[in-house]
Design an enzyme around this catalytic site. Structure first.
Site, short mmCIF file in Angstrom:
data_model
loop_
_atom_site.label_atom_id
_atom_site.label_comp_id
_atom_site.label_asym_id
_atom_site.label_seq_id
_atom_site.Cartn_x
_atom_site.Cartn_y
_atom_site.Cartn_z
N ASP A 47 0.85 -1.17 0.00
CA ASP A 47 0.00 0.00 0.00
C ASP A 47 0.89 1.23 0.00
O ASP A 47 2.04 1.12 0.39
CB ASP A 47 -0.78 0.03 1.32
CG ASP A 47 -2.21 -0.38 1.09
OD1 ASP A 47 -2.52 -0.67 -0.07
OD2 ASP A 47 -2.98 -0.43 2.04
N THR A 82 -0.28 4.60 1.34
CA THR A 82 -0.54 5.42 2.51
C THR A 82 -0.18 4.70 3.79
O THR A 82 -0.67 3.61 4.04
CB THR A 82 -2.03 5.78 2.55
OG1 THR A 82 -2.38 6.23 1.25
CG2 THR A 82 -2.29 6.85 3.56
N ASP A 117 -4.31 -2.32 4.93
CA ASP A 117 -4.83 -1.84 6.21
C ASP A 117 -6.35 -1.82 6.22
O ASP A 117 -6.95 -1.93 7.26
CB ASP A 117 -4.27 -0.45 6.52
CG ASP A 117 -4.51 0.51 5.35
OD1 ASP A 117 -5.15 0.09 4.36
OD2 ASP A 117 -4.06 1.66 5.43
#
Length: 1252
Positions: free
Chosen positions: A476, A478, A798
């Site tokens: 990912d 972020t 996440d």
């Protein structure tokens, strides 16, 4: 209502003694939670009025929650239970000891020792001793013959030692695993309101009556009733098996159940059941998840029956009650319908999810296989040893000495046979590397413990070792690559592009007011900017980081959003469309005083600007915003921002006048259109300083890092360049989700593996991607067969939507801070600091585990080879093993238990990241290691045999060979034993390096365990030799003799240098060993049988393999003959395959599950056992259907398939004469016409042939 209050009073009277003045009992709440939908609402209304009535009964406030006083919390815990599901009892130490005793070799040893003990107490009269042959005579000393029992006792003692050590290891492993589980549970926190303050508490602290805030991505920790909700959708599949998301509203279905996942929206609930009384708890109890609960459960059921009866008498309408009663008897007290098989299995799966995964890890597979092979060899050697000893003894006594068998001598002879048997068993004990599983366990457990310090919380032990083989990481952006500390750095507002945050005076006040109001109400109320923890630190961001950036922006504009939120609390929001991965925007509707509505929206700028038709001008008035203006804005504002790596967010609003009446809120497309753009902000999320370095390390280690993000492609590209994922001048792909989907799907929208294979090797950035894209990419890389090794993919995630990708990946990393519970549940490792560089540490540890096992193997096998050969030849030549049973067991203890501790706990070094990952079928024992093993074995055997047969002359001592039974131990054999152990000790240092490095001492003092074990073993060895006496068959040695032993031992270090000078490439005869069993190597029919078992046991499979291969070989031959005949008769089928359109249709028919051949490799009927041992490529040379005879595998596992099938003469005048299914498209037969219909691997023709 009267009835209602009456029952309340009655309850308080009856239950007062144990229900401490709450207005409802545990059982009432439990029966309430069993209902769903309309029934539940009816029951709520009838008994409590509504959710607020329920709160009053539970002495809690819907807005302020519980007071939070410890006394009140404790009381609630005693009345309603704690939010804990008691774990299963761990195995006691004694149970583990009992399990360790089940080991076959140990049992054999115990029996032998007991027999030996029993016989040693029997002494024939001395007179007859002489008749029993030479070997039995010669025991003049009385005390010596009495000491015969010592050997048996010593063996028993050493067996006990081994058992205790094994049991202790299992016990500590179990304890660690439980500690880990507890740690995972403690880390899980949940947001509740107590005393009007929003706080986070550990899940175990939640009590009945708590008001909890639920939001997107939560895993509900307890049952509750909804008090207020915005667009709340819940995935209840874990309880009901229904995959559709259930909408929760106060009017339709306010029941929230533990163990379910919040997929969209937010809200508040009042907790009504916790722990074993919650829905998940009840399932656990039914499954026997907690044993002590069973009896309670029975009682509760009976009591519930009683209650039902009473209530039924009171009520006329008993139908609902009857149904409930039947249900309670079914024992499925948590479902509308009795627990059907789906749910039972679902719940069981949940339970199993906590245990490690079914298929043994790659490493364990390789090890089991290796251990079985070594074990077989050891068994053979020990059997041969015993037979030779017995034959020699019998021939010598009864034939050479020509003695009759005297009855009185029988026990003496039996004693000899038992002694031989014990020698045989000790050979076996030394040969079987029972330290292997121990080494793996220790190594993994140690790594897991140390990885906690490196911010990796490992949930499945084998994930740690898989990580060492990782070849790709899909990360990912972020929070993993970036700091997840978002700040607004640019803004386009009132027709002006500000390159830094503007002063509030420069913005027209109407626009500013709308902007601040929009930010304050259209961010989740759980998101806040708090004062910094340390003086002068950065303000703390709580909740969604993008929203934090906007709230921070409002603070930078010197406006306080708290004032607005106090004025408009969450309950007053008219409607909320929460953010989800489909909408990519969030909207909140307010009802104004004059009856009109105003909606604020925020979202990804490209998406939201398409829905805007007006924009606020420099004086704060809206003006028309045409598509042409929009394109201008994208070029002049959004792209420049994105190319600097900023995430662009658009803020907009829309008014619905009161005159139009209330809009149709469910029609989202109409509602979310005709917006007025307020501003576009650029949010910066700085790259973490340590990430570029970590990514460089990954690339050097042969791991490809790919970035998968929801951001726009320019932002993604900018960040990827900053991180070093994209390097200038590289030819790599950056795709958007849409483009990626277009490229991987065929005309009918189906995903094709061949198309993915064209893309993924070069793909580095996937932007604007949906969770399904992420899953597709991961699956595509894992299933791909383009590279010679199967890719091992790690994924970080996440969000709740990352769940499928995390589960599909070989190793799933969830974020510990930003991650939702759903993501953590699906992951294998949790990164407690959300940092990419922790993944690099995980790779290091994973590779280290692999290397530790190899080091241990290298050491262990050297000892095995030497000890077995010494015992074997010694026994055959001198009729007595030079290494006694007890000595063997001591050596076994050093090399198994201690060495596994010493070598498995080597800390990882940076140099591990300098090599490419090992593949899934890389052998455990490389050729370099084989060279070391054989080289050291040669040295040790030379020394030992020299000592054994010429030692007495060299060292001027008495020979210890051909000693009679129960003879006192000799100096000669003590020296042999001592030298042997010394060589092992020094070789343990050699074993620290497995890639042929020269400096074996490098970093040796970093590993205290290693030093202390080597030193400790040395001390114990001195004690054994000097004071071991009879039990260890040792005599105290002089200093000179000790120096000789040590010097010969030290020689193995020097010899090690000689060995590493010989280039491995010269030694062509060396073989590797310890290949893994590939999953696709297991035939399907066998896999199905194995599915039922709990673990695929590679050892058992090895044994069954031979028989299966015969049958398979015969079967395949028949099938192939049939195929040939079929093809002869049906030419028409063949012509049909020529046309491209029919090809696609047959492909359609191919994708039907039964015909899914692409995944599994076609097997050839190998009739010998090489199938298991040979590398995968040899299996690829599939026989052609025409040549109906099995082809032998090519001897060298070369990547390019050898042409196995010679084209046979065409039998039918078919248009395409090349009927051979060729596995690889790069190798075509010259005879075949170049007709383009050659069956390449993916073509329907190929798959049809292989399937038939």
């Amino acid at each position: 209502m009267a009835n209602n209050s009456y029952s309340g009073v009655k309850n308080s009277l009856v239950e007062a003694n144990h229900d401490g003045e709450f207005g409802c009992t545990l059982k009432e709440l439990r029966s309430l939670m069993e209902l769903r939908g309309a029934e539940a609402i009816g029951k709520l209304g009838e008994c409590y009025g509504d959710a607020h009535g329920l709160c009053n009964r539970l002495k809690t406030s819907p807005s302020d929650g519980l007071s939070g006083q410890p006394a009140d919390i404790e009381k609630r815990k005693t009345v309603f239970g704690q939010n804990l599901i008691p774990p299963k009892k761990p195995k006691t130490f004694l149970q583990l000891v009992w399990e360790a005793l089940q080991d076959v070799t140990l049992i054999i040893l115990e029996v032998a020792a007991i027999v030996s003990l029993g016989l040693s107490f029997y002494r024939p009269p001395d007179a007859e001793r002489e008749h029993c042959g030479r070997a039995a005579g010669g025991v003049e000393d009385e005390t010596e013959s009495e000491a015969g029992w010592i050997e048996g006792a010593a063996i028993l003692l050493s067996v006990i030692c081994v058992v205790l050590v094994t049991a202790f290891n299992d016990w500590s492993k179990d304890k660690q695993f439980r500690g880990l589980q507890n740690r995972i549970e403690q880390e899980q926190k949940f947001t509740v309101v107590r005393g009007g303050q929003v706080i986070q508490i550990p899940v175990a602290e939640i009590v009945v009556g708590d008001v909890a805030q639920v939001k997107y991505g939560d895993l509900l920790p307890a049952d509750g009733v909804l008090i207020q909700g915005n667009d709340l959708k819940i995935d209840e599949s874990s309880l009901t098996g229904e995959s559709d998301h259930v909408k929760k509203t106060l009017e339709k279905d306010p029941m929230l159940l533990s163990g379910t996942h919040v997929m969209e929206g937010s809200g508040k609930m009042v907790v009504t059941a916790v722990g074993v009384n919650s829905q998940t708890g009840i399932i656990f109890t039914l499954l026997g998840g907690s044993e002590d609960e069973d009896e309670d459960e029975e009682e509760k059921k009976k009591e519930r029956e009683e209650k039902k009866k009473q209530r039924k008498n009171k009520k006329q309408d008993g139908s609902v009650e009857n149904r409930k009663k039947a249900k309670a008897q079914d024992g499925a007290a948590m479902e509308m319908q009795p627990l059907n098989s789906d749910e039972a299995t679902d719940a069981e799966e949940k339970k199993k999810a906590n245990l490690p995964k079914k298929e043994k890890s790659v490493l364990q597979g390789k090890l089991t296989k290796l251990a079985v092979q070594i074990g077989k060899a050891g068994l053979l050697m020990s059997a041969v040893t015993v037979i030779i000893l017995v034959v020699l003894f019998v021939v010598d006594t009864f034939w050479v000495q020509n003695l009759p068998w005297v009855k009185d001598c029988t026990p003496v002879y039996i004693q000899f046979f038992v002694k031989f048997f014990i020698i045989g068993v000790t050979v076996l004990v030394v040969a079987v590397p029972e330290g292997l599983p121990l080494a793996v366990t220790i190594s993994l457990a140690y790594s897991v413990k140390k990885m906690m310090k490196d911010n990796n919380l490992v949930r499945h032990l084998d994930a740690c070792e898989t990580m060492g083989n990782a070849t790709a990481i899909c990360s990912d952006k972020t929070g993993t690559l970036t700091m997840n500390r978002m700040t607004v750095v640019q803004a386009y507002i009132a027709e002006k592009h500000h390159k830094k945050v503007p002063e509030p005076e420069s913005i027209p006040s109407p626009a500013l007011d709308v902007l601040i109001l929009g930010i304050a109400v259209n961010c989740a109320y759980t998101t806040n900017i708090m004062s910094p923890e340390k003086e002068g630190g950065l303000p703390r961001q709580v909740g969604n980081k993008t929203e934090c950036a906007l709230l921070g922006f409002s603070n930078d504009l010197k406006r306080d959003y708290h004032a607005i939120r106090n004025e408009i609390p969450e309950e007053k929001l008219y409607k909320v469309y929460t953010f989800n991965s489909v909408r990519k925007s969030m909207s909140t509707v307010l009802k104004m005083a004059d009856g009109s509505f105003r909606m604020f929206s925020k979202g990804a700028s490209e998406i939201l600007l398409k829905k805007c038709c007006k924009i606020l001008t420099a004086n704060g008035e809206p003006k028309l915003f045409r598509p042409r203006d929009r394109d201008d804005m994208v070029k002049k504002v959004i792209e420049p921002m994105a190319s600097e790596g900023l995430r662009t967010i658009c803020l907009a609003y829309r008014d619905f006048p009161a005159s139009d009446g209330e809009p149709e809120w469910d029609n989202e497309n109409d509602i979310l259109s005709g917006l007025t753009c307020i501003c576009v902000v650029g949010i910066e999320d700085p790259v973490r300083p340590e990430v570029p370095d970590a990514i460089r390390k990954c690339q050097r280690a042969g791991i490809t890092v790919r970035m998968v993000t929801g951001d726009n492609i320019n932002t993604a590209r900018a960040i990827a360049s900053k991180c070093g994922i994209l390097l200038p001048g590289d030819d790599f792909l950056c795709l958007e989700g849409k483009e990626f989907n277009r490229r991987i799907r065929n005309e009918r929208g189906e995903i094709e593996q061949e198309r993915i294979d064209k893309i993924w090797p070069k793909l580095r950035v996937l932007a604007r991607s949906s969770p399904t894209d992420k899953h597709t990419l991961v699956k595509g890389i894992i299933d791909s067969t383009v590279a010679e090794q199967r890719q091992v993919v790690a994924v970080t995630g996440d969000g709740t939507n990352d769940g499928p990708a995390l589960k599909k990946a070989d190793v799933g990393f969830a974020m510990g801070i930003a991650g939702t519970d759903v993501a953590k549940e699906a992951s294998d490792i949790i990164l407690t600091d959300d940092n990419f560089s922790s993944i690099v540490k995980a790779v290091m540890w994973g590779r280290n585990v692999y290397d530790s096992i190899s080091k241990f193997l290298q050491f262990q096998l050297t000892v095995n080879v030497v000890a077995v050969i010494v015992a074997f030849t010694g026994a055959c030549i001198t009729q007595d093993s030079p290494l006694k049973a007890v000595q063997m067991l001591w050596v076994n203890l050093i090399m198994d238990t201690f060495a596994s501790l010493a070598l498995a706990t080597e800390p990882p070094t940076e140099s591990l990241l300098l090599r490419k990952p090992y593949g899934r079928n890389k052998p455990l024992i490389s050729r370099t290691m084989m060279k070391n093993i054989l080289g050291h074995a040669v040295y040790q055997l030379t020394i030992i045999f020299t000592l054994l047969f010429a030692g007495e002359k060299l060292l001027d001592i008495d020979s210890g060979r051909n000693a009679p039974l129960h003879a006192p131990p000799s100096e000669h054999y003590t020296i042999v034993f001592n030298t042997f152990v010394m060589m092992q000790l020094f070789n343990e240092i050699n074993a620290r390096k497995i890639h042929g490095e020269r400096n074996v001492f490098e970093g040796v003092f970093n590993n205290l365990i290693f030093c202390s074990i080597v030193f400790g073993t040395f001390i114990i060895q001195i004690v054994i030799v000097q004071f071991g006496g009879k039990p260890f068959s040792c005599v105290a040695l002089t200093v000179d003799q000790w120096l000789w032993c040590t010097f010969l031992g030290f020689g193995s270090l020097l010899w090690g240098q000689v060995i590493s000078s010989i280039p491995t490439s010269r030694l062509k005869f060396l073989k590797t060993a310890g290949h893994g069993t590939q999953k696709d190597e297991i035939p399907d029919e066998e896999l199905e049988e194995l599915e039922d078992e709990d673990e695929i046991d590679h050892a058992e499979r090895e044994l069954r393999r031979g028989q299966i291969l015969w049958f398979r070989g015969l079967n395949r031959i028949q099938t192939q003959i049939r195929v040939v005949n079929a093809f002869r008769s049906s030419i028409s089928l063949y012509e049909g395959l020529e046309k491209p359109e029919s090809r696609s249709s047959i492909h359609n028919f191919m994708t039907h599950p039964e015909f899914r051949i692409e995944d599994s490799e076609p097997h050839i009927p190998l009739i010998d056992d090489t199938d298991a041992e040979d590398d995968a490529p040899t299996k690829r040379n599939s026989a052609s259907p025409r040549n109906a005879t099995p082809t032998p595998p090519s001897p060298s596992p070369s990547p390019s398939p050898a042409p196995t099938a010679a084209p046979s003469t065409p039998v039918s005048p078919s248009p395409n004469q090349n009927n051979n299914a060729v596995e690889s498209s790069n190798h075509l037969f010259p005879e075949g016409p170049k007709s383009g219909t050659l069956s390449a691997p993916g073509s329907p023709l190929h798959s049809l042939e292989t399937s038939l």
